[in-house]
Design an enzyme around this catalytic site. Sequence first.
Site, mmCIF file in Angstrom:
data_model
loop_
_atom_site.group_PDB
_atom_site.id
_atom_site.type_symbol
_atom_site.label_atom_id
_atom_site.label_comp_id
_atom_site.label_asym_id
_atom_site.label_seq_id
_atom_site.Cartn_x
_atom_site.Cartn_y
_atom_site.Cartn_z
ATOM 1 N N GLY A 12 0.802 -1.223 0.000
ATOM 2 C CA GLY A 12 0.000 0.000 0.000
ATOM 3 C C GLY A 12 0.832 1.269 0.000
ATOM 4 N NE ARG A 63 -8.630 -15.003 -12.890
ATOM 5 C CZ ARG A 63 -7.705 -14.571 -12.030
ATOM 6 N NH1 ARG A 63 -7.895 -13.485 -11.334
ATOM 7 N NH2 ARG A 63 -6.585 -15.214 -11.887
ATOM 8 C CG MET A 88 -0.363 -7.327 -6.930
ATOM 9 S SD MET A 88 0.339 -6.309 -8.228
ATOM 10 C CE MET A 88 1.651 -7.378 -8.758
ATOM 11 C CB ILE A 90 -6.369 -11.270 -14.219
ATOM 12 C CG1 ILE A 90 -4.860 -11.345 -14.454
ATOM 13 C CG2 ILE A 90 -7.140 -11.209 -15.528
ATOM 14 C CD1 ILE A 90 -4.392 -12.601 -15.151
ATOM 15 C CG LEU A 91 -9.761 -6.428 -12.275
ATOM 16 C CD1 LEU A 91 -9.530 -4.932 -12.358
ATOM 17 C CD2 LEU A 91 -10.721 -6.785 -11.147
ATOM 18 C CG ASN A 103 -3.121 -1.171 -13.489
ATOM 19 O OD1 ASN A 103 -3.030 -1.334 -12.283
ATOM 20 N ND2 ASN A 103 -2.380 -1.863 -14.358
ATOM 21 C CG HIS A 105 2.398 -2.327 -15.416
ATOM 22 N ND1 HIS A 105 2.057 -3.491 -14.759
ATOM 23 C CD2 HIS A 105 3.400 -2.640 -16.272
ATOM 24 C CE1 HIS A 105 2.825 -4.478 -15.212
ATOM 25 N NE2 HIS A 105 3.635 -3.985 -16.128
ATOM 26 C CD GLU A 139 -4.259 -6.035 -24.646
ATOM 27 O OE1 GLU A 139 -3.033 -6.236 -24.714
ATOM 28 O OE2 GLU A 139 -4.857 -5.181 -25.317
ATOM 29 C CG ASP A 141 -0.634 -4.785 -16.922
ATOM 30 O OD1 ASP A 141 -1.296 -4.165 -16.077
ATOM 31 O OD2 ASP A 141 0.119 -5.740 -16.631
HETATM 32 C C1 GAR Z 1 3.826 -1.224 -7.329
HETATM 33 O O1 GAR Z 1 5.176 -1.254 -7.734
HETATM 34 C C2 GAR Z 1 2.915 -1.250 -8.546
HETATM 35 O O2 GAR Z 1 3.435 -0.519 -9.631
HETATM 36 C C3 GAR Z 1 2.872 -2.721 -8.835
HETATM 37 O O3 GAR Z 1 2.774 -3.321 -7.560
HETATM 38 C C4 GAR Z 1 3.466 -2.533 -6.613
HETATM 39 C C5 GAR Z 1 2.563 -2.304 -5.413
HETATM 40 O O4 GAR Z 1 3.196 -1.592 -4.405
HETATM 41 N N1 GAR Z 1 1.748 -3.043 -9.659
HETATM 42 C C6 GAR Z 1 1.759 -3.977 -10.602
HETATM 43 O O5 GAR Z 1 2.739 -4.648 -10.856
HETATM 44 C C7 GAR Z 1 0.434 -4.144 -11.342
HETATM 45 N N2 GAR Z 1 0.591 -4.936 -12.488
HETATM 46 P P1 GAR Z 1 2.372 -0.957 -3.184
HETATM 47 O O6 GAR Z 1 1.471 -2.035 -2.619
HETATM 48 O O7 GAR Z 1 3.430 -0.550 -2.200
HETATM 49 O O8 GAR Z 1 1.588 0.223 -3.707
#
Ligand code: GAR
Length: 188
Positions: A12, A63, A88, A90-91, A103, A105, A139, A141
């Site tokens: 978070g 899902r 994390m 998939i929706l 989102n 990424h 799709e 990302d």
């Molecule tokens: C972040 O680095 C975010 O970019 C990545 O998960 C991490 C969460 O960190 N997201 C993905 O890879 C989505 N595909 P956080 O819980 O500290 O915000």
Amino acid sequence: MKRIAILFSGRGSNLEYIAKAMHQKELVIVVAVTNNPEAEGILVAKRYGIVVEVVDAKKYASREDFDKEVVRILKTYKPELTVLAGFMRILTPLFTSEIRAINLHPSLLPRHKGLHAIEKSYADTYAEGGATVHWVNSELDGGEIICQKKIAKQGLSLERYRSKIKSTEKEVLAEGIAIALCPNKARV
Ligand code: GAR
């Protein structure tokens, strides 16, 4: 003030950044939803007085059932925008067709969709990696890009690169939220 919801799964740190920098200032986080009852981000959200809803993914048979519950919850809080910040999962189209969402990424999409994007971008042949905020569609990302920031990899260890990505993605996220909420007023 504009109303947003945040979806998260783990630490978070992005949720925390938005809570600190924007919550009760330029927007209100009306709810933070997680699929993970053990996510550290739950305590982060509570520290900022943000309502947390836990939808334990393990309790749903499919899902679609999980997504239906998340959509139901989001609709009760009526956010203008839902922000996936470290979410994390998939929706399915059940979510993506109903919810206006962006989102975050940790790569320069369309490169390195999916998991382990930081490691994959560090190991590729490009001189730069970075972070992206994009619209969510069906799709993974794959939706339209809203904003990106680049990071030069030269001379960085993987750990240093990772920490640069982690700080840069906060700036990208704040900018992406501002643009998505107010498309005619991109921040500099
Ligand atoms: C972040 O680095 C975010 O970019 C990545 O998960 C991490 C969460 O960190 N997201 C993905 O890879 C989505 N595909 P956080 O819980 O500290 O915000």
